[in-house]
Design a protein around this motif. Structure first.
Motif, PDB file in Angstrom:
ATOM      1  N   ASP A 123      43.576  20.559  40.866  1.00 33.77           N
ATOM      2  CA  ASP A 123      43.928  21.197  42.150  1.00 33.77           C
ATOM      3  C   ASP A 123      44.285  22.660  41.996  1.00 33.77           C
ATOM      4  O   ASP A 123      45.206  23.148  42.657  1.00 33.77           O
ATOM      5  CB  ASP A 123      45.112  20.475  42.827  1.00 33.77           C
ATOM      6  N   VAL A 124      43.615  23.380  41.091  1.00 35.83           N
ATOM      7  CA  VAL A 124      43.879  24.818  40.991  1.00 35.83           C
ATOM      8  C   VAL A 124      42.606  25.567  41.333  1.00 35.83           C
ATOM      9  O   VAL A 124      41.493  25.044  41.176  1.00 35.83           O
ATOM     10  CB  VAL A 124      44.381  25.240  39.585  1.00 35.83           C
ATOM     11  N   PHE A 125      42.775  26.790  41.803  1.00 35.53           N
ATOM     12  CA  PHE A 125      41.637  27.559  42.284  1.00 35.53           C
ATOM     13  C   PHE A 125      41.299  28.708  41.344  1.00 35.53           C
ATOM     14  O   PHE A 125      40.388  29.475  41.611  1.00 35.53           O
ATOM     15  CB  PHE A 125      41.928  28.068  43.700  1.00 35.53           C
ATOM     16  N   VAL A 126      42.071  28.821  40.244  1.00 34.65           N
ATOM     17  CA  VAL A 126      41.827  29.875  39.270  1.00 34.65           C
ATOM     18  C   VAL A 126      40.950  29.301  38.161  1.00 34.65           C
ATOM     19  O   VAL A 126      41.272  28.241  37.615  1.00 34.65           O
ATOM     20  CB  VAL A 126      43.162  30.376  38.676  1.00 34.65           C
ATOM     21  N   GLY A 131      47.951  31.164  42.230  1.00 32.93           N
ATOM     22  CA  GLY A 131      46.817  32.087  42.231  1.00 32.93           C
ATOM     23  C   GLY A 131      47.198  33.552  42.067  1.00 32.93           C
ATOM     24  O   GLY A 131      46.338  34.431  42.051  1.00 32.93           O
ATOM     25  N   SER A 132      48.508  33.814  41.917  1.00 38.32           N
ATOM     26  CA  SER A 132      48.908  35.207  41.727  1.00 38.32           C
ATOM     27  C   SER A 132      50.169  35.270  40.875  1.00 38.32           C
ATOM     28  O   SER A 132      50.901  34.288  40.722  1.00 38.32           O
ATOM     29  CB  SER A 132      49.144  35.897  43.069  1.00 38.32           C
ATOM     30  N   LEU A 133      50.395  36.445  40.324  1.00 36.55           N
ATOM     31  CA  LEU A 133      51.570  36.674  39.482  1.00 36.55           C
ATOM     32  C   LEU A 133      52.060  38.096  39.766  1.00 36.55           C
ATOM     33  O   LEU A 133      51.334  39.066  39.549  1.00 36.55           O
ATOM     34  CB  LEU A 133      51.200  36.522  37.996  1.00 36.55           C
ATOM     35  N   ARG A 190      41.711  34.602  36.074  1.00 36.90           N
ATOM     36  CA  ARG A 190      41.245  33.827  34.925  1.00 36.90           C
ATOM     37  C   ARG A 190      42.447  33.368  34.133  1.00 36.90           C
ATOM     38  O   ARG A 190      43.432  34.108  33.997  1.00 36.90           O
ATOM     39  CB  ARG A 190      40.387  34.774  34.079  1.00 36.90           C
ATOM     40  N   MET A 191      42.389  32.119  33.631  1.00 38.40           N
ATOM     41  CA  MET A 191      43.431  31.645  32.716  1.00 38.40           C
ATOM     42  C   MET A 191      42.777  31.099  31.453  1.00 38.40           C
ATOM     43  O   MET A 191      41.778  30.368  31.531  1.00 38.40           O
ATOM     44  CB  MET A 191      44.275  30.534  33.361  1.00 38.40           C
TER      45      MET A 191
END
Lengths: 328, 328
Positions: free
Chosen positions: B47-50, B24-26, B33-34
């Motif tokens: 299983d991702v929240f983005v 969820g962070s970089l 957003r991706m």
């Protein structure tokens, strides 16, 4: 044998056309025809016995490369380029001519060869501008190409394409990285490298010249005559020895500005050296600081490429061949 | 922060999307957003929240690169490529995707930035295939790129473009030359490098595997986990330290096939090593002979890139993350 020179209107192109036209042969084969191409029709050299046709063509324009490839020349000299300063100022134009132009030409040859077998010798004039600081002094043959200009990037990319198209058997390519040419004939120009010629050429004619850098600056030089000899040797050498590394750094004279001035004194007396005005230019100093100082061009030397070894010789060549009134 | 992954359908792309989506962070910034792009719509990781959007796009087709650049992602991972064997078989396709695709993408970003300021971090996955024999072992960071395949040439050219577009301020580019990824999960594939994974992966599952080369063959390896860590570090490091040399050889494990088999014995017992069938294949031996054996990746190491140091670790990573039934 049919010779095609692309970029035949430039200083090197004109001298190459004149040399080949006068000799009438290349590597033992008789030259039966020359096609001389530039964006405006290049001059046909005088006093030559080989039929030569001058054409205006821009290889980066649609169809131009195909038309040239269809002539099926045995040897193609590709000397055409947007020069360094202009390629830096005009990003699109530099990529269009120096990258797309070269690629369109290679593609046109490949497609001509897929129609009917055709694998011409393709001699490409690259530049030591493919190297950028930091680098060792001297730079060995296997040093990474890390250009500091878009021009250098375009030349480095063209070298990679030359190697791949040769490995695939579409061309028989040889690239040569030319040293800075000294003494360039003619009027002073605005190139950052112009002073390397100017501080010799102008004083030899009794004119004043500006030196914008310190005398300790060292650079890699060869004469116009050597450039022509490099091109001709590249057109005739046995490429079996090259492997996939098709581009070679050419030999040259590693000379400091102080070396140049000392040679000028020997050639034209101490009063000639007094004609040099020292006016440091930080912009030019910055550009020149990123340029190669010297090389160990072992591969080219082993393959028989030869250049001058002293600035005195560079001056002699100029006075004999390129100065106003010289025999040419 | 908006992340764009081009080539999100491949093994590395999927793992990168899953890793970023879960974290969820970089680099301390929240990923909001991706955009996941491949020639066919790539999977959106579970299983991702983005919020993640999957798109089908081919960057070598007209307009596709512009549409992606118009999304103005903060970080672009460019992983899309025609693989080595296919680029060698299909000359036009390799150049279209691996050279023109990359260039169209860079140009689209430049034009987007000329409309309204935009200089994204651009992470490019290059390859050690930019190096070709002869070379020293290990290969230093400043060694010449002399690829032996069209794929390697296309990657080397892309590196030069990445450097020039970065120097000009159009992108903030970082290229990483990935080692051969071992152990690749999934079924055996036809790549010439496939056996480097196969001789570990198949015996670990109780299956037989073919070894087509001698045990003395040495090569440069890193795990899929390291590849993801490299990409994430490339996306977040301070590029001021890079200068114009924007592409770095990644660290890895220099291991012979014998080293691999010894590690397999330690991990799964001597009976696992008995599952390897030695069947030399001259074609594969010839290809592998031209590949790098090891590197001294000093620049990458100084900049904080870290990989495994033993084959034992490569096996541990596989069993923990990538093997069937592993936690992933």
């Amino acid at each position: 044998m049919h010779i095609l020179i692309i970029g035949a209107g430039g200083m090197i192109g004109r001298k190459l056309a004149a040399t080949l036209g006068r000799s009438g042969s290349l590597g033992g084969d008789t030259i039966t025809r020359m096609t001389l191409v530039d964006v405006t029709p290049p001059p046909v050299p005088a006093d030559v016995f080989v039929p030569a046709e001058a054409l205006a063509a821009d290889i980066s324009e649609s169809g131009a490369a195909e038309a040239l490839a269809a002539r099926r020349a045995d040897v193609i000299f590709h000397l055409a380029a947007i020069v360094s300063g202009e390629a830096e100022r005009n990003f699109d134009l530099g990529y269009k001519v120096n990258l797309d132009g070269t690629r369109l030409l290679l593609e046109a040859i490949r497609r001509e060869g897929s129609r009917q077998a055709y694998v011409p010798r393709f001699v490409f004039s690259s530049s030591i501008a493919v190297y950028g600081s930091p680098f060792p002094d001297p730079i060995p043959d296997d040093y990474v190409l890390a250009p500091l200009t878009s021009y250098g990037v375009q030349k480095a990319i063209s070298e990679l394409l030359l190697a791949d198209y040769s490995r695939r058997g579409f061309i028989d390519g040889v690239g040569i990285r030319l040293p800075t040419i000294v003494i360039r004939p003619g009027a002073p120009n605005a190139a950052a490298s112009g002073f390397f010629s100017g501080i010799l050429r102008e004083p030899l004619a009794g004119q004043r010249a500006v030196l914008p850098v310190e005398e300790t600056v060292k650079h890699w030089l060869a004469s116009p005559r050597s450039a022509i000899k490099f091109l001709i040797h590249a057109a005739t050498l046995d490429t079996a020895a090259l492997g996939v590394r098709r581009t070679l750094t050419m030999p040259g004279v590693a000379a400091t500005v102080a070396d140049q001035i000392a040679a000028l004194r020997r050639a034209a007396g101490p009063e000639a050296a007094e004609l040099i005005d020292r006016r440091r230019d930080e912009v030019i100093e910055g550009i020149v600081a990123g340029w190669p100082k010297s090389f160990t061009p072992e591969r080219a030397t082993q393959l028989g490429f030869v250049a001058e070894t002293t600035v005195d010789e560079l001056i002699e060549v100029y006075l004999a061949e390129d100065a106003p009134g010289a025999s040419g």
